[in-house]
Design a protein around this motif. Sequence first.
Motif, PDB file in Angstrom:
ATOM      1  N   PHE A  15       0.825  -1.207   0.000  1.00 25.91           N
ATOM      2  CA  PHE A  15       0.000   0.000   0.000  1.00 25.91           C
ATOM      3  C   PHE A  15       0.862   1.260   0.000  1.00 25.91           C
ATOM      4  O   PHE A  15       0.541   2.236  -0.688  1.00 25.91           O
ATOM      5  CB  PHE A  15      -0.951   0.023   1.197  1.00 25.91           C
ATOM      6  CG  PHE A  15      -1.759   1.280   1.272  1.00 25.91           C
ATOM      7  CD1 PHE A  15      -2.826   1.476   0.405  1.00 25.91           C
ATOM      8  CD2 PHE A  15      -1.438   2.276   2.176  1.00 25.91           C
ATOM      9  CE1 PHE A  15      -3.568   2.649   0.451  1.00 25.91           C
ATOM     10  CE2 PHE A  15      -2.175   3.448   2.226  1.00 25.91           C
ATOM     11  CZ  PHE A  15      -3.240   3.638   1.365  1.00 25.91           C
ATOM     12  N   ALA A  16       1.941   1.263   0.761  1.00 19.53           N
ATOM     13  CA  ALA A  16       2.821   2.437   0.796  1.00 19.53           C
ATOM     14  C   ALA A  16       3.397   2.725  -0.582  1.00 19.53           C
ATOM     15  O   ALA A  16       3.409   3.878  -1.046  1.00 19.53           O
ATOM     16  CB  ALA A  16       3.948   2.222   1.806  1.00 19.53           C
ATOM     17  N   TYR A  18       2.135   1.673  -3.488  1.00 18.78           N
ATOM     18  CA  TYR A  18       1.020   1.976  -4.381  1.00 18.78           C
ATOM     19  C   TYR A  18       0.532   3.408  -4.170  1.00 18.78           C
ATOM     20  O   TYR A  18       0.245   4.130  -5.118  1.00 18.78           O
ATOM     21  CB  TYR A  18      -0.111   0.972  -4.127  1.00 18.78           C
ATOM     22  CG  TYR A  18      -1.028   0.797  -5.302  1.00 18.78           C
ATOM     23  CD1 TYR A  18      -0.696  -0.083  -6.317  1.00 18.78           C
ATOM     24  CD2 TYR A  18      -2.217   1.496  -5.402  1.00 18.78           C
ATOM     25  CE1 TYR A  18      -1.529  -0.274  -7.396  1.00 18.78           C
ATOM     26  CE2 TYR A  18      -3.053   1.324  -6.480  1.00 18.78           C
ATOM     27  CZ  TYR A  18      -2.706   0.442  -7.476  1.00 18.78           C
ATOM     28  OH  TYR A  18      -3.525   0.273  -8.553  1.00 18.78           O
ATOM     29  N   TYR A  19       0.439   3.807  -2.913  1.00 20.16           N
ATOM     30  CA  TYR A  19      -0.036   5.155  -2.603  1.00 20.16           C
ATOM     31  C   TYR A  19       0.889   6.223  -3.186  1.00 20.16           C
ATOM     32  O   TYR A  19       0.432   7.175  -3.819  1.00 20.16           O
ATOM     33  CB  TYR A  19      -0.158   5.329  -1.087  1.00 20.16           C
ATOM     34  CG  TYR A  19      -0.584   6.721  -0.693  1.00 20.16           C
ATOM     35  CD1 TYR A  19      -1.893   7.122  -0.845  1.00 20.16           C
ATOM     36  CD2 TYR A  19       0.343   7.632  -0.193  1.00 20.16           C
ATOM     37  CE1 TYR A  19      -2.282   8.406  -0.499  1.00 20.16           C
ATOM     38  CE2 TYR A  19      -0.039   8.914   0.148  1.00 20.16           C
ATOM     39  CZ  TYR A  19      -1.356   9.293  -0.004  1.00 20.16           C
ATOM     40  OH  TYR A  19      -1.739  10.562   0.325  1.00 20.16           O
ATOM     41  N   ALA A  20       2.177   6.063  -2.981  1.00 20.64           N
ATOM     42  CA  ALA A  20       3.126   7.083  -3.449  1.00 20.64           C
ATOM     43  C   ALA A  20       3.220   7.121  -4.970  1.00 20.64           C
ATOM     44  O   ALA A  20       3.294   8.199  -5.557  1.00 20.64           O
ATOM     45  CB  ALA A  20       4.507   6.833  -2.845  1.00 20.64           C
ATOM     46  N   TYR A  23      -1.161   6.667  -6.742  1.00 16.68           N
ATOM     47  CA  TYR A  23      -2.160   7.672  -6.368  1.00 16.68           C
ATOM     48  C   TYR A  23      -1.568   9.071  -6.308  1.00 16.68           C
ATOM     49  O   TYR A  23      -2.081  10.004  -6.902  1.00 16.68           O
ATOM     50  CB  TYR A  23      -2.807   7.326  -5.026  1.00 16.68           C
ATOM     51  CG  TYR A  23      -3.708   6.130  -5.088  1.00 16.68           C
ATOM     52  CD1 TYR A  23      -4.592   5.953  -6.147  1.00 16.68           C
ATOM     53  CD2 TYR A  23      -3.682   5.165  -4.112  1.00 16.68           C
ATOM     54  CE1 TYR A  23      -5.413   4.858  -6.214  1.00 16.68           C
ATOM     55  CE2 TYR A  23      -4.500   4.062  -4.171  1.00 16.68           C
ATOM     56  CZ  TYR A  23      -5.365   3.921  -5.220  1.00 16.68           C
ATOM     57  OH  TYR A  23      -6.179   2.823  -5.289  1.00 16.68           O
ATOM     58  N   LEU A  24      -0.496   9.232  -5.566  1.00 10.40           N
ATOM     59  CA  LEU A  24       0.075  10.559  -5.346  1.00 10.40           C
ATOM     60  C   LEU A  24       0.693  11.139  -6.615  1.00 10.40           C
ATOM     61  O   LEU A  24       0.436  12.303  -6.958  1.00 10.40           O
ATOM     62  CB  LEU A  24       1.121  10.470  -4.229  1.00 10.40           C
ATOM     63  CG  LEU A  24       1.531  11.755  -3.552  1.00 10.40           C
ATOM     64  CD1 LEU A  24       0.319  12.430  -2.932  1.00 10.40           C
ATOM     65  CD2 LEU A  24       2.567  11.472  -2.485  1.00 10.40           C
ATOM     66  N   TYR A  59       9.209  10.210  -6.456  1.00 12.50           N
ATOM     67  CA  TYR A  59       8.063   9.437  -5.970  1.00 12.50           C
ATOM     68  C   TYR A  59       8.439   8.031  -5.509  1.00 12.50           C
ATOM     69  O   TYR A  59       7.974   7.599  -4.450  1.00 12.50           O
ATOM     70  CB  TYR A  59       6.955   9.411  -7.026  1.00 12.50           C
ATOM     71  CG  TYR A  59       6.330  10.770  -7.177  1.00 12.50           C
ATOM     72  CD1 TYR A  59       5.418  11.242  -6.247  1.00 12.50           C
ATOM     73  CD2 TYR A  59       6.685  11.604  -8.222  1.00 12.50           C
ATOM     74  CE1 TYR A  59       4.862  12.502  -6.363  1.00 12.50           C
ATOM     75  CE2 TYR A  59       6.135  12.868  -8.353  1.00 12.50           C
ATOM     76  CZ  TYR A  59       5.219  13.316  -7.420  1.00 12.50           C
ATOM     77  OH  TYR A  59       4.680  14.559  -7.531  1.00 12.50           O
ATOM     78  N   GLY A  63       7.995   6.476  -1.710  1.00 10.14           N
ATOM     79  CA  GLY A  63       7.335   5.204  -1.470  1.00 10.14           C
ATOM     80  C   GLY A  63       8.259   4.171  -0.852  1.00 10.14           C
ATOM     81  O   GLY A  63       7.873   3.448   0.067  1.00 10.14           O
TER      82      GLY A  63
END
Length: 191
Positions: A15-16, A18-20, A23-24, A59, A63
């Motif tokens: 998730f960390a 994927y989020y960075a 998504y971000l 990025y 992450g």
Amino acid sequence: VLDFRAAIATGMVVFALYYACVYLLPNLNCEERERGVLLAQALSPASPTELLVAKFVFYPALGLGLAATIAAIYKPDVLSSLFFWLALLAVGGGFLGIGMTIAAWARTQRAAFLGGMCYLLSVSMLLMICSINGIPFLSYVAVEFHGPRILHAALSGAVETTHWRHLLAAMVLAVVWMCAAGWVFKRRGWQ
């Protein structure tokens, strides 16, 4: 055999990343486009390749740092494992390519967010359908198939020969996604 605690830690590490990266990155890239910052960057002396490399460095570093912190909280010894770092780089590189591809196609922040969510839903459905129906090879083309396996192996300390093959496949997919992202961004990302 699935170690429950390692599985939860694996989910948080994935998730960390994927989020960075998924998504971000697209959301902030679309914000730059909406505010005109991306155009200003395009008009600067920096080449498109240099701007793309800067995004490719920031990025994933964010992450990877967050993912490594989560992994270190779960099991500090994992930070000395070469397999763990290679797995993080492979999964982070794949997610970076996916996120940059979404960023190049999306025109607004909303479209970037929806693109990331639709990608997540599509790949989740693909992997679930392949698993339930016994479709063997289709799921191999997803970073999300290989990534959790290699990260779980690294976090649980049970790395086997098959995990090295998954790592190699994840690295190949990461290179393909990053090349595709660079190509799409150079063609569409500035518009």
